[in-house]
Write an enzyme that holds these catalytic residues in place. Structure first.
Site, PDB file in Angstrom:
ATOM      1  CE  LYS A  22       3.855  -9.535  -5.816  1.00 42.62           C
ATOM      2  NZ  LYS A  22       4.750  -8.541  -6.395  1.00 42.62           N
ATOM      3  CD  GLN A  24       3.934  -5.162  -7.560  1.00 46.70           C
ATOM      4  OE1 GLN A  24       4.350  -5.891  -6.656  1.00 46.70           O
ATOM      5  NE2 GLN A  24       3.641  -5.641  -8.753  1.00 46.70           N
ATOM      6  CG  ASP A  29      10.517  -8.591  -6.424  1.00 49.99           C
ATOM      7  OD1 ASP A  29       9.766  -9.550  -6.672  1.00 49.99           O
ATOM      8  OD2 ASP A  29      10.113  -7.441  -6.197  1.00 49.99           O
TER       9      ASP A  29
HETATM   10  N1  GUN Z   1       5.770  -5.846 -11.297  1.00 51.22           N
HETATM   11  C1  GUN Z   1       5.440  -6.877 -12.119  1.00 51.22           C
HETATM   12  N2  GUN Z   1       5.952  -8.031 -11.637  1.00 51.22           N
HETATM   13  C2  GUN Z   1       6.608  -7.729 -10.501  1.00 51.22           C
HETATM   14  C3  GUN Z   1       7.322  -8.501  -9.552  1.00 51.22           C
HETATM   15  O1  GUN Z   1       7.481  -9.721  -9.673  1.00 51.22           O
HETATM   16  N3  GUN Z   1       7.853  -7.816  -8.512  1.00 51.22           N
HETATM   17  C4  GUN Z   1       7.724  -6.470  -8.376  1.00 51.22           C
HETATM   18  N4  GUN Z   1       8.301  -5.887  -7.332  1.00 51.22           N
HETATM   19  N5  GUN Z   1       7.051  -5.715  -9.235  1.00 51.22           N
HETATM   20  C5  GUN Z   1       6.494  -6.354 -10.292  1.00 51.22           C
END
Ligand code: GUN
Length: 292
Positions: A53, A97, A120
């Site tokens: 990211k 995350q 998100d």
């Molecule tokens: N863990 C697995 N997929 C995601 C996601 O798309 N966003 C976040 N914040 N954590 C994750």
């Protein structure tokens, strides 16, 4: 001929468009869009995702900051950091995350993020808006999938779509999006208590699998010519440099022969998910600056 739904190539094109848009914004005197990420603990996959990211942000010209916290960080300290970021007018997106360590209540954490920067799309307010088809941040993976179907011109209206999995962040929003006006699919949601999932998938024009079990969807479960979307991404031990291979939920080689269109793993949904987060961050930035 089976169409390979090449998420890697598509995401590259779409990321390029965001990069151009950011360049134009900068030329017009704006600051760069800014994404903040919080990573708690040492989970290997989470570290990889957050690194990706960060790299994506750099590529398109976003600012990004990653707060790396130790696994024993208290819930209170994490909530305090989120509050500080919520109040920072120069931050457009905030993600924590997942998963977070067990002593931290993930729901409480998600609910503490300002919905305006919840790129998100996990906050209940944003999930609620999605449910009633109001403009919101659609969580990155379901967003990436609908973008991919649209870009490849896969017909959804009146089609039978089977979604396997009902998680809050993937299966559930996926099923809602597919049934909404504009996509208009007839949706069946299958899950761990569904008896004979194959009986449903064999009727499906579109199968979307998000169960996290390698090779779960086999060729005998698929109708000739169906579109197959594989959201699974599981690390399996392998004798290579990394020590693992990424495996999807679909028995790819066999299902490919029968399907009309299919996403590979890696290189299918994953890159589109990464694009989804960039899209949402730019959307937040534009909203803040009243840019249409
Ligand atoms: N863990 C697995 N997929 C995601 C996601 O798309 N966003 C976040 N914040 N954590 C994750």
């Amino acid at each position: 001929m089976t169409t390979i739904l090449d998420g890697k190539a598509l995401a590259l094109t779409l990321r390029g468009k965001i990069k151009e848009e950011v360049e134009a914004l900068r030329k017009a005197g704006h600051r760069a869009p800014h994404l903040a990420a919080i990573l708690v603990g040492e989970d290997g996959a989470s570290k990889t995702y957050v690194n990706s990211k960060e790299k994506d942000c750099e590529y398109v010209g976003f600012e990004s900051i990653v707060h790396k916290l130790s696994a024993d960080t208290s819930e209170e300290d994490l909530l305090n950091l989120i509050e500080t970021i919520n109040n920072d007018k120069n931050i457009d997106g905030l993600i924590v995350q997942l998963p977070v360590p067990k002593h931290i209540d993930a729901t409480k954490i998600i609910e503490s993020i300002d919905p305006e920067i919840d790129v998100d799309g996990f906050h209940t307010l944003n999930v609620g808006k999605l449910t009633i088809n109001e403009d919101t941040y659609i969580s990155a993976t379901p967003f990436g999938v609908v973008m991919m179907l649209e870009e490849y011109g896969i017909e959804t209206i009146g089609k039978h779509c089977v979604v396997i999995g009902r998680s809050n962040i993937v299966g559930r929003p996926m099923s809602i999006l597919m049934s909404q006006g504009g996509r208009d699919a007839t949706v069946t949601v299958c899950h761990r208590y569904t008896k004979d999932i194959g009986a449903f998938t064999r009727m499906a024009d579109i199968v979307i699998v998000a169960v996290g079990i390698p090779d779960f969807l086999t060729a005998d479960m698929v109708k000739e010519g169906a579109t197959i979307i594989d959201i699974g991404i599981t690390r399996v031990d392998a004798d290579n440099k990394r020590g693992y291979l990424l495996k999807g939920d679909v028995d790819y080689e066999a299902v490919k022969e029968k399907s009309g269109a299919i996403t590979p793993v890696p290189g299918g949904v994953g890159p589109m998910t990464r694009y989804g987060l960039l899209f949402n961050t730019l959307k937040s930035f534009k909203k803040k600056h009243n840019i249409v």
